[in-house]
Design an enzyme around this catalytic site. Structure first.
Site, PDB file in Angstrom:
ATOM      1  N   TYR A   1      31.983 -82.720 -11.455  1.00 14.06           N
ATOM      2  CA  TYR A   1      33.425 -82.941 -11.372  1.00 14.06           C
ATOM      3  C   TYR A   1      33.801 -83.255  -9.928  1.00 14.06           C
ATOM      4  O   TYR A   1      34.029 -82.364  -9.117  1.00 14.06           O
ATOM      5  CB  TYR A   1      34.187 -81.742 -11.999  1.00 14.06           C
ATOM      6  CG  TYR A   1      34.399 -82.017 -13.463  1.00 14.06           C
ATOM      7  CD1 TYR A   1      33.305 -82.407 -14.241  1.00 14.06           C
ATOM      8  CD2 TYR A   1      35.649 -82.010 -14.048  1.00 14.06           C
ATOM      9  CE1 TYR A   1      33.475 -82.751 -15.575  1.00 14.06           C
ATOM     10  CE2 TYR A   1      35.822 -82.350 -15.389  1.00 14.06           C
ATOM     11  CZ  TYR A   1      34.731 -82.718 -16.140  1.00 14.06           C
ATOM     12  OH  TYR A   1      34.905 -83.073 -17.454  1.00 14.06           O
ATOM     13  N   PHE A   2      33.862 -84.546  -9.658  1.00 11.81           N
ATOM     14  CA  PHE A   2      34.126 -84.977  -8.282  1.00 11.81           C
ATOM     15  C   PHE A   2      35.627 -84.918  -7.967  1.00 11.81           C
ATOM     16  O   PHE A   2      36.065 -85.377  -6.917  1.00 11.81           O
ATOM     17  CB  PHE A   2      33.556 -86.379  -8.032  1.00 11.81           C
ATOM     18  CG  PHE A   2      32.042 -86.449  -7.961  1.00 11.81           C
ATOM     19  CD1 PHE A   2      31.251 -85.329  -8.195  1.00 11.81           C
ATOM     20  CD2 PHE A   2      31.402 -87.647  -7.636  1.00 11.81           C
ATOM     21  CE1 PHE A   2      29.863 -85.396  -8.126  1.00 11.81           C
ATOM     22  CE2 PHE A   2      30.019 -87.725  -7.553  1.00 11.81           C
ATOM     23  CZ  PHE A   2      29.244 -86.609  -7.805  1.00 11.81           C
ATOM     24  N   ASP A   3      36.403 -84.337  -8.883  1.00  7.31           N
ATOM     25  CA  ASP A   3      37.808 -84.056  -8.539  1.00  7.31           C
ATOM     26  C   ASP A   3      37.923 -82.659  -7.919  1.00  7.31           C
ATOM     27  O   ASP A   3      38.994 -82.306  -7.419  1.00  7.31           O
ATOM     28  CB  ASP A   3      38.741 -84.190  -9.748  1.00  7.31           C
ATOM     29  CG  ASP A   3      38.372 -83.309 -10.938  1.00  7.31           C
ATOM     30  OD1 ASP A   3      37.190 -82.924 -11.076  1.00  7.31           O
ATOM     31  OD2 ASP A   3      39.279 -82.996 -11.747  1.00  7.31           O
TER      32      ASP A   3
ATOM     33  N   ASP B   1      38.753 -84.479 -26.528  1.00  8.08           N
ATOM     34  CA  ASP B   1      38.887 -83.233 -25.763  1.00  8.08           C
ATOM     35  C   ASP B   1      40.293 -82.651 -25.870  1.00  8.08           C
ATOM     36  O   ASP B   1      41.259 -83.363 -26.144  1.00  8.08           O
ATOM     37  CB  ASP B   1      38.573 -83.503 -24.274  1.00  8.08           C
ATOM     38  CG  ASP B   1      39.512 -84.535 -23.670  1.00  8.08           C
ATOM     39  OD1 ASP B   1      39.733 -85.581 -24.308  1.00  8.08           O
ATOM     40  OD2 ASP B   1      40.037 -84.300 -22.563  1.00  8.08           O
ATOM     41  N   GLU B   2      40.363 -81.373 -25.609  1.00  6.39           N
ATOM     42  CA  GLU B   2      41.622 -80.663 -25.359  1.00  6.39           C
ATOM     43  C   GLU B   2      42.764 -81.083 -26.298  1.00  6.39           C
ATOM     44  O   GLU B   2      43.805 -81.555 -25.856  1.00  6.39           O
ATOM     45  CB  GLU B   2      42.043 -80.885 -23.893  1.00  6.39           C
ATOM     46  CG  GLU B   2      41.002 -80.362 -22.917  1.00  6.39           C
ATOM     47  CD  GLU B   2      41.365 -80.588 -21.459  1.00  6.39           C
ATOM     48  OE1 GLU B   2      40.989 -79.747 -20.635  1.00  6.39           O
ATOM     49  OE2 GLU B   2      42.001 -81.616 -21.123  1.00  6.39           O
TER      50      GLU B   2
ATOM     51  N   ARG C   1      45.989 -91.108 -14.942  1.00  3.72           N
ATOM     52  CA  ARG C   1      46.848 -90.205 -14.167  1.00  3.72           C
ATOM     53  C   ARG C   1      47.387 -90.941 -12.943  1.00  3.72           C
ATOM     54  O   ARG C   1      48.550 -90.844 -12.590  1.00  3.72           O
ATOM     55  CB  ARG C   1      46.055 -88.967 -13.751  1.00  3.72           C
ATOM     56  CG  ARG C   1      46.096 -87.833 -14.757  1.00  3.72           C
ATOM     57  CD  ARG C   1      45.612 -88.250 -16.151  1.00  3.72           C
ATOM     58  NE  ARG C   1      45.554 -87.129 -17.079  1.00  3.72           N
ATOM     59  CZ  ARG C   1      44.493 -86.340 -17.226  1.00  3.72           C
ATOM     60  NH1 ARG C   1      43.371 -86.595 -16.560  1.00  3.72           N
ATOM     61  NH2 ARG C   1      44.526 -85.321 -18.059  1.00  3.72           N
TER      62      ARG C   1
ATOM     63  N   ASP D   1      46.097 -91.615 -21.260  1.00  2.00           N
ATOM     64  CA  ASP D   1      46.301 -90.166 -21.222  1.00  2.00           C
ATOM     65  C   ASP D   1      47.788 -89.891 -21.366  1.00  2.00           C
ATOM     66  O   ASP D   1      48.597 -90.827 -21.490  1.00  2.00           O
ATOM     67  CB  ASP D   1      45.717 -89.552 -19.934  1.00  2.00           C
ATOM     68  CG  ASP D   1      45.122 -88.175 -20.221  1.00  2.00           C
ATOM     69  OD1 ASP D   1      45.867 -87.313 -20.711  1.00  2.00           O
ATOM     70  OD2 ASP D   1      43.919 -87.964 -19.962  1.00  2.00           O
TER      71      ASP D   1
ATOM     72  N   TRP E   1      38.593 -87.441 -12.127  1.00  2.00           N
ATOM     73  CA  TRP E   1      39.940 -87.276 -12.699  1.00  2.00           C
ATOM     74  C   TRP E   1      40.924 -87.371 -11.549  1.00  2.00           C
ATOM     75  O   TRP E   1      40.727 -86.738 -10.501  1.00  2.00           O
ATOM     76  CB  TRP E   1      40.049 -85.909 -13.377  1.00  2.00           C
ATOM     77  CG  TRP E   1      39.076 -85.739 -14.498  1.00  2.00           C
ATOM     78  CD1 TRP E   1      37.911 -85.037 -14.473  1.00  2.00           C
ATOM     79  CD2 TRP E   1      39.181 -86.306 -15.813  1.00  2.00           C
ATOM     80  NE1 TRP E   1      37.284 -85.127 -15.695  1.00  2.00           N
ATOM     81  CE2 TRP E   1      38.045 -85.898 -16.538  1.00  2.00           C
ATOM     82  CE3 TRP E   1      40.131 -87.122 -16.441  1.00  2.00           C
ATOM     83  CZ2 TRP E   1      37.824 -86.272 -17.865  1.00  2.00           C
ATOM     84  CZ3 TRP E   1      39.903 -87.491 -17.771  1.00  2.00           C
ATOM     85  CH2 TRP E   1      38.771 -87.065 -18.465  1.00  2.00           C
ATOM     86  N   THR E   2      42.002 -88.154 -11.732  1.00  2.00           N
ATOM     87  CA  THR E   2      42.764 -88.541 -10.549  1.00  2.00           C
ATOM     88  C   THR E   2      44.158 -87.920 -10.446  1.00  2.00           C
ATOM     89  O   THR E   2      45.025 -88.477  -9.765  1.00  2.00           O
ATOM     90  CB  THR E   2      42.893 -90.082 -10.502  1.00  2.00           C
ATOM     91  OG1 THR E   2      43.526 -90.505 -11.719  1.00  2.00           O
ATOM     92  CG2 THR E   2      41.550 -90.751 -10.360  1.00  2.00           C
TER      93      THR E   2
ATOM     94  N   HIS F   1      45.794 -85.828 -25.719  1.00  2.00           N
ATOM     95  CA  HIS F   1      46.027 -86.663 -24.527  1.00  2.00           C
ATOM     96  C   HIS F   1      46.669 -88.004 -24.908  1.00  2.00           C
ATOM     97  O   HIS F   1      46.298 -89.050 -24.388  1.00  2.00           O
ATOM     98  CB  HIS F   1      44.717 -86.877 -23.749  1.00  2.00           C
ATOM     99  CG  HIS F   1      44.232 -85.645 -23.046  1.00  2.00           C
ATOM    100  ND1 HIS F   1      44.780 -85.191 -21.875  1.00  2.00           N
ATOM    101  CD2 HIS F   1      43.260 -84.759 -23.357  1.00  2.00           C
ATOM    102  CE1 HIS F   1      44.151 -84.083 -21.483  1.00  2.00           C
ATOM    103  NE2 HIS F   1      43.221 -83.787 -22.376  1.00  2.00           N
TER     104      HIS F   1
ATOM    105  N   TRP G   1      30.738 -81.622 -20.950  1.00  4.07           N
ATOM    106  CA  TRP G   1      31.528 -81.400 -19.723  1.00  4.07           C
ATOM    107  C   TRP G   1      31.810 -79.936 -19.452  1.00  4.07           C
ATOM    108  O   TRP G   1      31.936 -79.523 -18.313  1.00  4.07           O
ATOM    109  CB  TRP G   1      32.820 -82.217 -19.745  1.00  4.07           C
ATOM    110  CG  TRP G   1      33.915 -81.750 -20.658  1.00  4.07           C
ATOM    111  CD1 TRP G   1      34.055 -82.022 -21.978  1.00  4.07           C
ATOM    112  CD2 TRP G   1      35.046 -80.949 -20.303  1.00  4.07           C
ATOM    113  NE1 TRP G   1      35.193 -81.443 -22.471  1.00  4.07           N
ATOM    114  CE2 TRP G   1      35.829 -80.771 -21.474  1.00  4.07           C
ATOM    115  CE3 TRP G   1      35.482 -80.364 -19.109  1.00  4.07           C
ATOM    116  CZ2 TRP G   1      37.009 -80.038 -21.482  1.00  4.07           C
ATOM    117  CZ3 TRP G   1      36.677 -79.634 -19.123  1.00  4.07           C
ATOM    118  CH2 TRP G   1      37.421 -79.465 -20.295  1.00  4.07           C
TER     119      TRP G   1
END
Ligand code: TNX
Length: 552
Positions: A436-438, A337-338, A175, A204, A487-488, A274, A411
């Site tokens: 989740y450190f975002d 994922d997703e 990201r 991604d 996640w950035t 992704h 997660w």
């Protein structure tokens, strides 16, 4: 403090005063993560000074560790102790020994255990190469941060080993892209916290960040986006082209730097969802054939890889093989994922594959497209296992009911991890309730830079136990450890990443390393104050909230 210990300290301070010039300091072994046992002795202190030497064993691993200790001590407290390879000085010496030389190995936890014996004349560090490295981290964190002429180190015996074998951090370089120099800084911070796995999220929808020789357009096209959305998908864009990727030489450099710090890099190529940056580069790999653009906003794209196209499967095989050539890690992360099923439902090629493989009859899958996802993950698993590696994926990997050798990264809360462990799969716990450190770090986002949402405070991280409740013996062994994810989407700079990482990483590393019986939040905060002095000294842009009482 008992009286004999006070006398010892006094003797130490006197030794230090008479032995050298410059500011005097004192070591404190209550570091983060807290060692399993520290027994102070009644004898005088060891005095670390520029006349201390570091003697390594004859093996190259302890020689590398000796050099690392010399450099890190200098960076942390300003004292340069000279290294003598294979040296055997008898006084004022720090000796780094491998098990073989010592012949008296501490009880080894996955080969990461260590012991440190501190006496007036010597400090003896014993362990495997990794164990020595963690011992060195403990010693370096115990000295005061700053510029000192000497540091007195109370005589003691320290014995330590980690609770979990997997102690990870993740970094999303897709990201936003971070240069090699920043990834090395991130690795330094992980090493300081006795962590051993860096999960690099390399691809991604918003960017493909690793050079793949067989598919040059992945970086020529897929590493660039035309602009970036402002804020939370506001509909307004910054109008600035954005891009960046790691060449294969960059990757080799990062992998070697991490390995020297006993950190394995686990690459993630997120698939089959992704993938929009890859589809923008090679539109034939998507169900509709495109055209596609590298995504300029955040979220989940409906355009995903088309498993019904043999070219997509070939792509997966060739990309994963190049990735495995670059990264020697035991695990290869394949995301999972997703992945919305919309395109597959309408794609004749995907539907033909579902029919040919009888995926409409897979009972463990909720839909035929879920079964297709399972079939696809199994395909990628075979590519990875053919090279003797292991697959790791996000907890959705269980959904298709097929990738049963995979290690699961839980997660969406802890449920995925619990289900996986009960099925006999290995698990890394990384729930978005603690890891989740975002997410914001205080209940008051107005005082923080923009983040995705949520709230995970230092205390939330500290109070979390990676071992989920409700697992029986035999199932608990499948919990390999814990990882926090960065996640950035909302972190355009390295300094911002560090703001989100520290001091939550301090809390995380005690979850990963310490036994629950050792943990005490108030004591942890006192230890954290000393880490803070180190962060100030090293110029790290940590978050201040927990220190200012703003995290409640
Ligand atoms: C979910 S965690 C994602 C990421 C986002 C993140 C934001 C996971 C496997 N996928 O794509 O960046 O949420 O918190």
């Amino acid at each position: 403090m008992n009286n004999s210990f006070k006398t010892t300290l006094l003797m130490c301070v006197c030794c230090a005063l008479f032995s050298c010039s410059g500011k005097q300091g004192e070591a404190d072994y209550s570091v983060i993560p807290l060692p399993k046992s520290v027994s102070l002795k009644d004898t005088a202190c060891f005095v670390l000074s520029p006349s201390t030497v570091i003697a390594s064993g004859i093996d190259s691993a302890s020689q590398a560790n000796a050099r690392f200790l010399s450099d890190e001590l200098y960076d942390f407290c300003g004292i340069r102790a000279e290294v003598i390879d294979g040296g055997n000085d008898t006084s004022n010496v720090i000796i780094i020994r491998s098990y073989a030389v010592d012949g008296n190995a501490p009880d080894s936890a996955g080969g990461e255990a260590y012991a440190i014996d501190i006496n007036p004349d010597s400090i003896v560090v014993t362990g495997s190469p990794a164990g020595q490295f963690y011992a060195i981290q403990t010693l370096c964190k115990s000295v005061p941060a700053g510029r000192f002429g000497s540091v007195s180190m109370p005589s003691a015996h320290i014995a330590d080993y980690p609770r979990f074998g997997y102690r990870g951090m993740h970094l999303d370089v897709a990201r936003h892209f971070f240069p090699v120099s920043f990834v090395k800084k991130y690795i330094d911070i992980m090493a300081l916290h006795d962590m051993n796995a860096l999960h690099l999220h390399l691809t991604d929808d918003q960017g493909w960040r690793v050079e793949i020789k067989k598919y040059p357009k992945l970086t020529e096209i897929g590493s660039k986006r035309s602009e970036t959305v402002i804020g939370h998908n506001s509909g307004k864009y910054d109008g600035k082209p954005y891009g960046g990727f790691y060449t294969q030489d960059d990757i080799r450099d990062i992998v070697a730097y991490a390995a020297a710090r006993h950190i394995e890099i686990i690459p993630e190529i997120d698939m089959p969802g992704h993938m929009q940056a890859a589809l923008a580069s090679y539109p034939e790999l998507g169900c509709t054939g495109g055209p596609y653009t590298v995504l300029t906003e955040w979220g989940i794209s409906k355009d995903v890889l088309c498993p019904g196209n043999p070219a997509s499967l070939n792509f997966v095989t060739e990309v994963l093989n190049e990735v495995m050539d670059l990264f020697p890690s035991k695990y290869i992360h394949i995301g999972g994922d997703e992945c919305p099923r919309d395109r597959w439902k309408e794609c004749p090629k995907c539907q033909a594959l579902i029919a040919a493989e009888h995926l409409d009859t897979v009972k463990s899958a909720a839909s035929r497209e879920d079964a297709l996802q399972g079939w696809f993950m199994k395909y990628a698993e075979r590519v990875i296992e053919a090279r003797g590696r292991k697959v790791i994926g996000w907890d959705e990997i269980l959904e298709g009911g097929q990738a049963d050798n995979a290690t699961v990264m839980s997660w969406r809360g802890s449920e995925g991890g619990i289900t996986a462990a009960k099925k006999g799969c290995d698990v890394v716990m990384s729930p978005n309730t603690a890891c989740y450190f975002d997410y914001y770090q205080t209940p008051n986002p107005a005082r923080e830079p923009l983040a995705i949402g949520g709230c995970i405070t230092v205390k939330n991280v500290y109070d979390w136990d990676p071992m989920p409740e409700g697992l029986k013996e035999g199932e608990r062994e499948h919990i390999l450890g814990a990882q926090a994810n960065i996640w950035t989407e909302y972190m355009p700079t390295g300094d911002h990443v560090i703001h989100m990482m520290i001091p939550r990483a301090d809390a995380l590393c005690e979850d990963q390393w310490c036994d629950p019986s050792q943990k005490n939040y108030d004591e942890f905060l006192k230890r954290l104050d000393r880490m803070r002095a180190l962060y100030d000294h090293l110029g790290y842009t940590y978050a201040p909230y927990v220190f200012n009482g703003e995290d409640r």
